[in-house]
Design a protein around this motif. Structure first.
Motif, PDB file in Angstrom:
ATOM      1  N   SER A  57       0.833  -1.196   0.000  1.00 16.82           N
ATOM      2  CA  SER A  57       0.000   0.000   0.000  1.00 16.82           C
ATOM      3  C   SER A  57       0.871   1.251   0.000  1.00 16.82           C
ATOM      4  CB  SER A  57      -0.931   0.004   1.217  1.00 16.82           C
ATOM      5  OG  SER A  57      -0.182  -0.117   2.411  1.00 16.82           O
ATOM      6  N   TRP A  95      -1.022   5.232   3.981  1.00 12.05           N
ATOM      7  CA  TRP A  95      -2.171   4.334   4.072  1.00 12.05           C
ATOM      8  C   TRP A  95      -1.856   3.220   5.057  1.00 12.05           C
ATOM      9  CZ3 TRP A  95      -6.843   4.152   1.121  1.00 12.05           C
ATOM     10  CH2 TRP A  95      -7.029   5.252   0.284  1.00 12.05           C
ATOM     11  N   ARG A 121      -1.390  -5.033  -1.767  1.00 16.99           N
ATOM     12  CA  ARG A 121      -2.377  -4.973  -2.848  1.00 16.99           C
ATOM     13  C   ARG A 121      -2.079  -6.101  -3.831  1.00 16.99           C
ATOM     14  NH1 ARG A 121      -1.535   1.339  -4.308  1.00 16.99           N
ATOM     15  NH2 ARG A 121       0.614   0.614  -4.054  1.00 16.99           N
TER      16      ARG A 121
END
Length: 404
Positions: free
Chosen positions: A154, A158, A163
């Motif tokens: 990420s 964040w 991901r």
């Protein structure tokens, strides 16, 4: 598993390749993380619908391998346990909400419904659950795809998670080929001419699918899968959309001379950049660079500098960044291909802060010309003399808001 069976029975070799690559990414993620540590981000759109069913197939194959059952497992014996995240928004289309909840019921999804903004909702979810990786339906032509790989941590600022992007290299055509080949239900808006769905405030049917009907005052649209140029799937993501107008970066050129006005000419200057470790190592002699310089000089251009760069994205990006603000036209050769070491396109895209996206129109044109000679794998083309050549179907979008 019905998805895996439908793909095996398909005669679309490109789709099979895309499917197998996506399944590999999914099974790799399931080998790295436990089921409790992964989640699926689902929003009811076509891309996340594709991802859901790829995950169902990937999880089925993963469980079959674990059980050593040699294929005796049935779909009903393998429940889908992966946590599903849905960010419900008051500005979402009612059809999207309905389709999402119907899908959850049909496939027994464990839904976490979040009504906060994406970042805040994600932070709260990751604090409460042991999620370490999230499957996303990001494709390479999406605005958020810049710099992402199949596995990408990420972004800074964040909450930390991996991901996982199984369909990152899929095109608009691939998405619809999969949905149609597997007879997968999708949101009804796509049959009404919507090709990319955002909120009710910024999404309309794609005008390129409008059917002129003089006998009716109401506009009619063909379904989304009939859009011929997938690069324009986001053409309906604004109330007022017009096709981009291409303006030349330089005034008109004639015989190597740039016309400033009717009484004055000035010579075009160029920078020539080669990309290739093999040139720097001395294992390959650079013949293209000198040849390009001679050609430019023969038509009246002036070459101000030549350089050979390493096969490295940052090296290419830094050099292009250095020269893009000058008056030179930059020519780059080498490092353009299907191998991981070929990084020129990615370097140029990084220098301009934009993304690469499949040029589907050019790809379909080439496929029309070469037919079965295109394998669908890594843009390979089998030539008549039996060797493998490569065609490159990617373009760099310099104005994302206008082109997608």
């Amino acid at each position: 598993m019905e998805i895996d069976e439908a793909i095996r029975e398909s005669d679309d070799r490109r789709l099979k390749t895309k499917y197998n690559n996506a399944i590999y990414v999914i099974r790799r993620a399931l080998a790295l993380y436990s089921v409790e540590e992964v989640a699926l981000s689902f929003n009811g759109g076509k891309d996340s619908t594709v991802l859901l069913h790829l995950l169902r197939a990937g999880y089925f194959l993963h469980k079959r391998e674990q059980s050593h059952s040699n294929g005796v497992l049935t779909d009903h014996e393998v429940a889908f346990p992966i946590r599903t995240i849905y960010f419900e928004s008051p500005s979402a289309f009612p059809e999207i909400n309905s389709f999402t909840y119907e899908t959850a019921t049909t496939y027994g999804l464990q839904m976490d419904i979040i009504r906060l903004d994406f970042k805040s909702g994600l932070e709260a979810l990751l604090e409460a659950k042991p999620i370490r990786a999230i499957f996303l339906g990001v494709r390479i032509g999406d605005p958020t795809a810049v710099g992402q790989e199949q596995f990408s941590p990420s972004s800074p600022g964040w909450p930390p998670f991996m991901r996982v992007n199984p369909i990152l290299d899929w095109s608009y055509r691939d998405v619809w080929a999969f949905l149609l080949a597997c007879k997968i239900p999708y949101c009804s808006l796509y049959d009404q001419g919507y090709t990319s769905i955002g909120s009710v405030h910024d999404t309309v049917p794609n005008a390129l699918l409008c059917v002129n009907n003089s006998s009716s005052s109401k506009e009619k649209f063909r379904p989304a899968y009939l859009l011929s140029d997938g690069r324009l799937e986001r053409a309906g993501r604004a109330k007022k959309f017009s096709l981009p107008v291409c303006r030349p970066a330089y005034p008109a050129v004639s015989n190597g001379m740039i016309s400033v006005d009717s009484n004055k000419n000035s010579t075009l200057t160029a920078t020539v950049l080669g990309v290739g470790d093999e040139i720097l190592f001395g294992t390959v002699e650079d013949e293209l660079g000198p040849s390009l310089c001679r050609k430019l000089h023969s038509i009246g251009w002036s070459v101000s500098q030549t350089a050979v760069l390493r096969n490295d994205v940052d090296s290419v990006a830094e050099e292009v960044e250095r020269w893009k603000s000058t008056n030179d036209v930059v020519f780059i050769y080498g490092g353009v291909g299907p191998l991981h070491s070929d990084v020129t396109l990615a370097g140029v895209a990084k220098a301009f802060g934009v993304r690469l996206a499949p040029d589907e129109e050019f790809e379909e044109y080439l496929r029309h010309l070469i037919g079965d000679h295109c394998t669908g794998d890594r843009n390979e083309v089998i030539c008549s003399h039996g060797t493998t050549c490569y065609c490159y179907f990617y373009c760099i979008h310099f104005n994302a808001r206008d082109t997608l």
